[in-house]
Design a protein around this motif. Structure first.
Motif, short mmCIF file in Angstrom:
data_model
loop_
_atom_site.label_atom_id
_atom_site.label_comp_id
_atom_site.label_asym_id
_atom_site.label_seq_id
_atom_site.Cartn_x
_atom_site.Cartn_y
_atom_site.Cartn_z
N MET A 1 23.95 31.25 32.67
CA MET A 1 24.99 30.64 33.45
C MET A 1 25.70 31.70 34.29
SD MET A 1 28.12 28.43 31.99
CE MET A 1 29.64 28.51 32.84
N VAL A 2 25.91 31.42 35.57
CA VAL A 2 26.57 32.35 36.47
C VAL A 2 28.08 32.13 36.42
CG1 VAL A 2 26.79 33.03 38.88
CG2 VAL A 2 24.56 32.40 37.98
N ASN A 3 28.82 33.22 36.28
CA ASN A 3 30.28 33.10 36.28
C ASN A 3 30.77 32.75 37.66
OD1 ASN A 3 30.55 33.73 33.58
ND2 ASN A 3 30.64 35.93 33.97
N SER A 4 31.75 31.88 37.74
CA SER A 4 32.33 31.47 39.00
C SER A 4 33.68 32.15 39.18
CB SER A 4 32.49 29.95 39.01
OG SER A 4 33.13 29.55 40.19
N TYR A 5 33.80 32.89 40.27
CA TYR A 5 35.03 33.61 40.55
C TYR A 5 35.61 33.14 41.88
CZ TYR A 5 33.37 36.67 36.87
OH TYR A 5 32.92 37.15 35.67
N THR A 6 36.91 33.13 41.96
CA THR A 6 37.62 32.80 43.19
C THR A 6 37.74 34.06 44.03
OG1 THR A 6 38.87 31.09 42.06
CG2 THR A 6 39.80 31.91 44.11
N LEU A 7 37.57 33.93 45.34
CA LEU A 7 37.77 35.06 46.23
C LEU A 7 39.27 35.24 46.48
CD1 LEU A 7 34.92 34.43 48.81
CD2 LEU A 7 34.98 36.16 47.00
N ALA A 9 40.84 35.81 49.13
CA ALA A 9 41.30 35.09 50.33
C ALA A 9 41.63 33.63 50.05
CB ALA A 9 40.24 35.18 51.43
N ASN A 10 41.13 33.09 48.95
CA ASN A 10 41.38 31.69 48.61
C ASN A 10 42.58 31.47 47.69
OD1 ASN A 10 39.15 30.95 50.15
ND2 ASN A 10 37.76 31.15 48.42
N LEU A 11 43.26 32.53 47.31
CA LEU A 11 44.41 32.40 46.42
C LEU A 11 45.60 31.82 47.17
CD1 LEU A 11 44.30 35.81 44.51
CD2 LEU A 11 43.49 33.57 43.72
N ARG A 12 46.36 31.00 46.48
CA ARG A 12 47.58 30.39 47.02
C ARG A 12 48.74 30.71 46.09
NH1 ARG A 12 44.86 30.82 50.63
NH2 ARG A 12 43.65 29.26 51.70
N ALA A 13 49.94 30.73 46.63
CA ALA A 13 51.13 31.09 45.87
C ALA A 13 51.32 30.18 44.66
CB ALA A 13 52.36 31.04 46.76
N GLY A 14 51.73 30.77 43.55
CA GLY A 14 52.00 30.04 42.32
C GLY A 14 51.30 30.68 41.14
N ARG A 15 51.44 30.09 39.98
CA ARG A 15 50.76 30.55 38.78
C ARG A 15 49.28 30.24 38.94
NH1 ARG A 15 53.19 31.77 33.65
NH2 ARG A 15 54.36 33.03 35.10
N ASN A 18 42.87 30.57 38.04
CA ASN A 18 41.54 30.99 38.46
C ASN A 18 41.23 32.40 37.97
OD1 ASN A 18 41.39 28.59 39.87
ND2 ASN A 18 41.89 29.49 41.82
N THR A 19 39.99 32.78 38.10
CA THR A 19 39.55 34.11 37.72
C THR A 19 39.00 34.81 38.95
OG1 THR A 19 39.00 33.35 35.50
CG2 THR A 19 37.97 35.39 36.22
N VAL A 20 39.36 36.08 39.12
CA VAL A 20 38.85 36.89 40.22
C VAL A 20 38.15 38.12 39.65
CG1 VAL A 20 40.55 36.11 41.92
CG2 VAL A 20 41.03 38.13 40.55
N GLU A 21 37.17 38.60 40.38
CA GLU A 21 36.51 39.85 40.03
C GLU A 21 36.86 40.84 41.14
OE1 GLU A 21 32.11 41.77 39.11
OE2 GLU A 21 32.34 39.61 39.10
N VAL A 22 37.52 41.92 40.76
CA VAL A 22 38.04 42.86 41.75
C VAL A 22 37.78 44.31 41.34
CG1 VAL A 22 39.89 41.32 42.53
CG2 VAL A 22 40.32 42.86 40.63
N ARG A 23 37.82 45.16 42.35
CA ARG A 23 37.78 46.61 42.10
C ARG A 23 39.21 47.13 42.30
NH1 ARG A 23 33.68 49.99 41.81
NH2 ARG A 23 32.27 48.58 42.93
N ILE A 77 37.82 41.85 35.61
CA ILE A 77 37.98 40.40 35.64
C ILE A 77 39.47 40.16 35.41
CG2 ILE A 77 37.46 38.21 34.50
CD1 ILE A 77 35.09 39.42 35.98
N LEU A 78 40.09 39.42 36.31
CA LEU A 78 41.52 39.18 36.26
C LEU A 78 41.78 37.68 36.26
CD1 LEU A 78 44.44 40.34 36.58
CD2 LEU A 78 44.03 40.36 39.03
N SER A 79 42.57 37.21 35.32
CA SER A 79 42.91 35.80 35.27
C SER A 79 44.32 35.63 34.72
CB SER A 79 41.90 35.01 34.42
OG SER A 79 41.88 35.49 33.10
N ARG A 80 44.87 34.44 34.91
CA ARG A 80 46.22 34.10 34.46
C ARG A 80 47.24 35.08 35.03
NH1 ARG A 80 46.23 32.56 28.27
NH2 ARG A 80 47.68 34.26 28.44
N PHE A 81 47.43 35.01 36.32
CA PHE A 81 48.37 35.87 37.02
C PHE A 81 49.17 35.03 38.00
CE2 PHE A 81 44.17 35.99 38.90
CZ PHE A 81 44.40 35.64 40.22
#
Length: 143
Positions: A1-7, A9-15, A18-23, A77-81
């Motif tokens: 199963m491939v992990n699904s991450y939000t880019l 650029a697609n983040l919106r203000a608020g709690r 989603n999960t992002v993969e970042v450097r 991997i960053l989530s719940r922010f």
């Protein structure tokens, strides 16, 4: 199963759930020189596979939880922010949002990733743009 991450650029203000993969490109301590160098926050620059750069922030209250895990150049991997509008002063990226860590934020370093995430990011400005920004206290140069 491939992990699904939000880019980023697609983040919106608020709690954000989603999960992002970042450097993590860079991080540093922001200190209040008017209060004897008191730590205000740990600021950072995060980038994703789409070459989107955003500023991240860990408040002084939460820095103990995250400080030892920060390593420049590492992928996380960053989530719940929280996602907020970019700070109008000292704007470090062109992105409209910033990421704020809180007590419940999950921040996990990856040993390896299949994604190609840049290791550097440059923001080019014309001479006229640099002159417009001079002495405005609105943006810091990213080097």
């Amino acid at each position: 199963m491939v992990n699904s991450y939000t880019l980023l650029a697609n983040l919106r203000a608020g709690r954000c759930s989603n999960t992002v993969e970042v450097r993590l490109l860079r991080f540093w301590e922001a200190r209040n020189i008017n209060k004897g160098g008191e730590l205000m926050s740990i600021e950072m620059l995060l980038i994703d596979e789409a070459d989107t750069l955003v500023q991240g922030c860990v408040s002084a209250v939460h820095q103990r939880k995250f400080r030892e895990r920060l390593a420049e150049g590492s992928v996380y991997i960053l989530s719940r922010f929280d996602v907020t509008r970019s700070k109008p002063k000292f704007k470090l990226s062109d992105g409209p949002v910033s990421i704020l860590f809180y007590e419940g934020t999950d921040f996990e370093k990856l040993a390896a990733t299949a994604r190609i995430i840049p290791t550097e990011h440059f923001r080019f400005r014309t001479h006229e743009q640099i002159l417009e920004l001079a002495n405005t206290s609105r943006q810091l140069p990213v080097m």
